[in-house]
Scaffold this active site. Structure first.
Site, PDB file in Angstrom:
ATOM      1  N   ARG A 109       0.870  -1.191   0.000  1.00 16.67           N
ATOM      2  CA  ARG A 109       0.000   0.000   0.000  1.00 16.67           C
ATOM      3  C   ARG A 109       0.894   1.224   0.000  1.00 16.67           C
ATOM      4  O   ARG A 109       1.787   1.343   0.844  1.00 16.67           O
ATOM      5  CB  ARG A 109      -0.915   0.038   1.227  1.00 16.67           C
ATOM      6  CG  ARG A 109      -1.525   1.424   1.451  1.00 16.67           C
ATOM      7  CD  ARG A 109      -2.557   1.498   2.536  1.00 16.67           C
ATOM      8  NE  ARG A 109      -3.783   0.864   2.128  1.00 16.67           N
ATOM      9  CZ  ARG A 109      -4.969   1.077   2.691  1.00 16.67           C
ATOM     10  NH1 ARG A 109      -5.075   1.919   3.703  1.00 16.67           N
ATOM     11  NH2 ARG A 109      -6.037   0.456   2.276  1.00 16.67           N
ATOM     12  N   HIS A 136      -7.595   0.887  -6.186  1.00 15.14           N
ATOM     13  CA  HIS A 136      -7.802   0.131  -4.947  1.00 15.14           C
ATOM     14  C   HIS A 136      -8.510  -1.189  -5.319  1.00 15.14           C
ATOM     15  O   HIS A 136      -9.690  -1.386  -5.019  1.00 15.14           O
ATOM     16  CB  HIS A 136      -8.648   0.968  -3.978  1.00 15.14           C
ATOM     17  CG  HIS A 136      -8.606   0.509  -2.557  1.00 15.14           C
ATOM     18  ND1 HIS A 136      -7.854  -0.567  -2.133  1.00 15.14           N
ATOM     19  CD2 HIS A 136      -9.251   0.967  -1.439  1.00 15.14           C
ATOM     20  CE1 HIS A 136      -8.016  -0.732  -0.833  1.00 15.14           C
ATOM     21  NE2 HIS A 136      -8.854   0.187  -0.396  1.00 15.14           N
ATOM     22  N   ASP A 232     -16.758   8.382  -1.077  1.00 13.08           N
ATOM     23  CA  ASP A 232     -15.453   8.194  -0.431  1.00 13.08           C
ATOM     24  C   ASP A 232     -15.063   9.550   0.168  1.00 13.08           C
ATOM     25  O   ASP A 232     -15.690  10.577  -0.127  1.00 13.08           O
ATOM     26  CB  ASP A 232     -14.433   7.740  -1.498  1.00 13.08           C
ATOM     27  CG  ASP A 232     -13.065   7.407  -0.928  1.00 13.08           C
ATOM     28  OD1 ASP A 232     -12.934   7.299   0.313  1.00 13.08           O
ATOM     29  OD2 ASP A 232     -12.101   7.250  -1.726  1.00 13.08           O
ATOM     30  N   CYS A 273     -16.131   2.828   1.036  1.00  9.63           N
ATOM     31  CA  CYS A 273     -14.975   1.960   1.310  1.00  9.63           C
ATOM     32  C   CYS A 273     -14.526   2.092   2.765  1.00  9.63           C
ATOM     33  O   CYS A 273     -13.908   1.181   3.294  1.00  9.63           O
ATOM     34  CB  CYS A 273     -13.845   2.283   0.352  1.00  9.63           C
ATOM     35  SG  CYS A 273     -13.405   4.033   0.316  1.00  9.63           S
TER      36      CYS A 273
HETATM   37  N1  NVA Z   1      -9.564   7.537  -1.277  1.00 10.50           N
HETATM   38  C1  NVA Z   1      -9.246   7.041   0.041  1.00 10.50           C
HETATM   39  C2  NVA Z   1      -9.560   5.580   0.140  1.00 10.50           C
HETATM   40  C3  NVA Z   1      -9.338   4.984   1.502  1.00 10.50           C
HETATM   41  C4  NVA Z   1      -9.652   3.530   1.554  1.00 10.50           C
HETATM   42  C5  NVA Z   1      -7.789   7.297   0.342  1.00 10.50           C
HETATM   43  O1  NVA Z   1      -6.949   7.056  -0.537  1.00 10.50           O
HETATM   44  O2  NVA Z   1      -7.462   7.774   1.441  1.00 10.50           O
HETATM   45  N1   CP Z   2     -11.177   0.723   2.747  1.00  8.91           N
HETATM   46  C1   CP Z   2      -9.912   0.650   3.181  1.00  8.91           C
HETATM   47  O1   CP Z   2      -8.998   0.395   2.411  1.00  8.91           O
HETATM   48  O2   CP Z   2      -9.755   0.840   4.515  1.00  8.91           O
HETATM   49  P1   CP Z   2      -8.347   0.963   5.283  1.00  8.91           P
HETATM   50  O3   CP Z   2      -7.711   2.244   4.822  1.00  8.91           O
HETATM   51  O4   CP Z   2      -8.711   0.967   6.729  1.00  8.91           O
HETATM   52  O5   CP Z   2      -7.504  -0.219   4.908  1.00  8.91           O
END
Ligand code: NVA
Ligand code: CP
Length: 334
Positions: A109, A136, A232, A273
């Site tokens: 990640r 994602h 989101d 999400c």
């Molecule tokens: N768009 C958000 C998704 C989190 C799961 C982020 O990248 O922070």
């Molecule tokens: N939806 C999601 O990816 O959550 P986290 O950032 O908690 O892993």
């Protein structure tokens, strides 16, 4: 149909997978979910180990990889956002070569998609994308499973996404819908529409799958008849603090409300999400409240807590679908 075998494959973005392969992963996840409920062990990957690299924070994705790996019999090593040499003292290529000597798979990640692609290029074991700025993909499998559980199908489902549509979740939902024959509407201020090349790619895919991609600034148009309402956060991980003011101004009209949900189809659902800013019970929520006076952001608390909301079922499905991705790419056999 030829039997699907994903052994040795990376899982970097849904564009790399056919609709049949995506369906296969969701079927496998549903099977794992049923086995988990029946306490049937699936620990056929005993003796294997996976590395979990997180250059951004996580609750769901990290826990899903850890629990899923342990259920499959595997060991896990978590590398937190500050606790490794990656990118600072050691290149991505060298990291990939080192970890491939010790692990059977690597989750990553982080920031740019090109980083996880480079990691995969140099690793000799499967690499799984646990979120980049652009995509994602593991979230998408959980979303697909959740939609299928609710509607019994995914083809023809009308999904309307509100908010920042040019980031990982918006981009990925567009690809998912285009592959799986869904009708995806991305509803936002046009500053936040996905990049045109990706829209064109998805429109071409949607033509083959009988799906469609619509971009609109019209909140009501996107709501009418929608089966799934999705949003989101307005500011994603890694983005600077300074963008909050502009985002609040640009995206407040695209907040998901109960009024919008009521314009959807009779059994419409709300998805996110997560994490979500729907009340003041978070540090960031409080800061934004103190600075800008908002009590809720991308979704109202009423909509989030309503009977239409399936966000926690969706979160739980992260684990089953991530288990399917690891199992399929590591050659799990019944
Ligand atoms: N768009 C958000 C998704 C989190 C799961 C982020 O990248 O922070
Ligand atoms: N939806 C999601 O990816 O959550 P986290 O950032 O908690 O892993």
């Amino acid at each position: 149909m030829a039997k699907i075998d994903l052994t040795g494959r990376d899982f970097l973005k849904l564009l790399d997978f056919s609709a049949e392969e995506i369906r296969y992963l969701v079927d496998l996840a549903a099977d794992f979910k049923a086995k988990k409920a029946a306490f049937t062990p699936v620990d056929k990957l005993r003796g294997r180990n996976v590395a979990l690299i997180f250059e951004k924070t996580s609750t769901r994705t990290r826990c899903s990889f850890e629990v899923a790996a342990h259920d499959l019999g595997m060991g896990t090593t978590y590398l937190d956002p500050s606790g490794s040499q990656i990118g600072k003292k050691e290149s991505i290529a060298d990291t990939a070569c080192v970890l491939s000597q010790m692990f059977d798979g690597i989750e990553y990640r982080g920031f740019g998609q090109e980083i996880v692609e480079e990691l995969a290029k140099y690793a000799s074991v499967p690499v799984w994308n646990g979120l980049t700025n652009e995509y994602h993909p593991t979230q998408m499998l959980a979303d697909l499973l959740t939609i299928r559980e609710h509607f019994g199908r995914v083809e023809g489902i009308r999904l309307s996404y509100y908010g920042d549509a040019r980031y990982n979740t918006g981009n990925s939902l567009m690809v998912l819908g285009a592959k799986m024959g869904m009708h995806i509407t991305l509803c936002s201020n046009r500053k936040y529409f996905p990049n045109e090349a990706l829209v064109e790619t998805c429109r071409a895919l949607a033509q083959e799958s009988d799906g469609s991609i619509t971009l609109t600034e019209d909140v009501q148009e996107a709501a009418r008849g929608a089966d799934v309402f999705y949003t989101d956060v307005w500011v994603s991980m890694g983005e600077p603090e300074e963008v909050w003011q502009e985002r609040i101004r640009d995206l407040t009209p695209y907040r998901v409300t109960m009024d919008l949900l009521n314009q959807g189809s009779e059994d419409a659902i709300f998805m996110h999400c997560l994490p979500a800013f729907h009340d003041l019970h978070t540090g960031t929520g409080k800061l934004i409240h103190d600075k800008y006076g908002l009590t809720e952001m991308e979704v109202t608390d009423e909509a989030f807590e309503s009977g239409k909301s399936v966000v926690f079922q969706e979160a739980g499905n992260r684990m089953h679908t991530i288990k399917a991705v690891m199992a399929a790419t590591l050659g799990y056999r019944e």
